[in-house]
Design an enzyme around this catalytic site. Sequence first.
Site, PDB file in Angstrom:
ATOM      1  N   ARG A  46      -2.078   5.417   0.050  1.00  0.00           N
ATOM      2  CA  ARG A  46      -2.649   4.319  -0.721  1.00  0.00           C
ATOM      3  C   ARG A  46      -1.535   3.689  -1.551  1.00  0.00           C
ATOM      4  NH1 ARG A  46      -6.195   4.137   2.377  1.00  0.00           N
ATOM      5  NH2 ARG A  46      -8.416   4.438   2.059  1.00  0.00           N
ATOM      6  N   GLU A  63      -4.031  -5.446  -2.327  1.00  0.00           N
ATOM      7  CA  GLU A  63      -4.166  -5.867  -0.925  1.00  0.00           C
ATOM      8  C   GLU A  63      -5.193  -6.978  -0.817  1.00  0.00           C
ATOM      9  OE1 GLU A  63      -4.917  -2.438   1.547  1.00  0.00           O
ATOM     10  OE2 GLU A  63      -3.141  -1.402   0.806  1.00  0.00           O
ATOM     11  N   HIS A  91      -1.812  -2.688   6.224  1.00  0.00           N
ATOM     12  CA  HIS A  91      -2.833  -1.632   6.172  1.00  0.00           C
ATOM     13  C   HIS A  91      -3.514  -1.458   7.540  1.00  0.00           C
ATOM     14  CE1 HIS A  91      -5.683   0.681   3.292  1.00  0.00           C
ATOM     15  NE2 HIS A  91      -5.647   1.253   4.485  1.00  0.00           N
TER      16      HIS A  91
END
Length: 326
Positions: free
Chosen positions: A239, A268, A287
């Site tokens: 993360r 993000e 991601h």
Amino acid sequence: MKKNVVLFSPIPHDQQERLAQAFNLTVFNGSPDADKQAFITALADADGMIGSNMGTKIDAEFLKQAPKLKAASTISVGYDNYDLTALAERQIRLMNTPKVLTNATADLIFTLLMTAARRMVELSDYIHQGKWLKGLSSDYYGTDITGKTIGILGMGRIAQAIAKRAHAGFDMNVLYYNRSAHADVEQAYQAKRCELDELLSQADFIVLVLPLTEQTYHIITQEKLALMKPSAILVNGGRGKLIDEPALIHALQNKAIKAAALDVYETEPLPLHSGLLKLDNAVLSPHVGSATIETRYAMAKCAVDNLIAALNNVPPTENWVNPDVG
Ligand code: DGY
């Protein structure tokens, strides 16, 4: 009577059909933000909800909008966007998809490691930009991977799959930092558990695959970056908030470490003003750890299975994040 379910991420058609057959289904394909009021209205009657991380914290405040909610099924392994205390207070079950994405995510993390080590993005750009007119200067040489030391933070399923690739595929020495020891991993991959600072100062490649918790938030700070070798490459597949991102940008700008390869970010999507975008020694992916056709399908199917089971009171499986609830 059928239960009400809200789906807030796109999933394959056949899996959406399974939900539609089992429940009264309300669908928000893509971001529920686009139709916020309709989403809130659907939540008011929902017994279940299913989707991937929509960037919203599912906490006590959010749950006030879903007074009947009994089960939430996340299409992800990570569930740091859910407040487990708030779920427990409301006795809401939470399920995730922990097993089906292990190999795809480990593959992506290794891809990032190799891309940064061999400078593939820079070299590809070099050709695209018409610069390959004579032999390559040593300025563009990469770094060996085989036989080097990898330091893995975390030792869950994905970390173990990375250790396997590192040991079996690349003869790497494997160090790991984790709350608990894993004798099986130590034996299978000759992995050595060590303290964080020792790992950071010894590893050539530092790979983060920890979940985000209060304990792991900003586990990589300016001080920790300073412990790394100037030749170290830092890979984050966990993360974004595991790393103090401004401190990392500073370290990359000053070549305090060689490179970073990141799949996750503090914010993000990565803001367009991020300093990371200006750095040649930052390899960036959006991601996509689990983003293969096969794996995303398996995750959707697993999450649908989870929700159907939870709303039918089938006993908890290993995908049940909070088995003490419900
Ligand atoms: C996961 O499954 O947790 C991935 O990081 C996607 O959020």
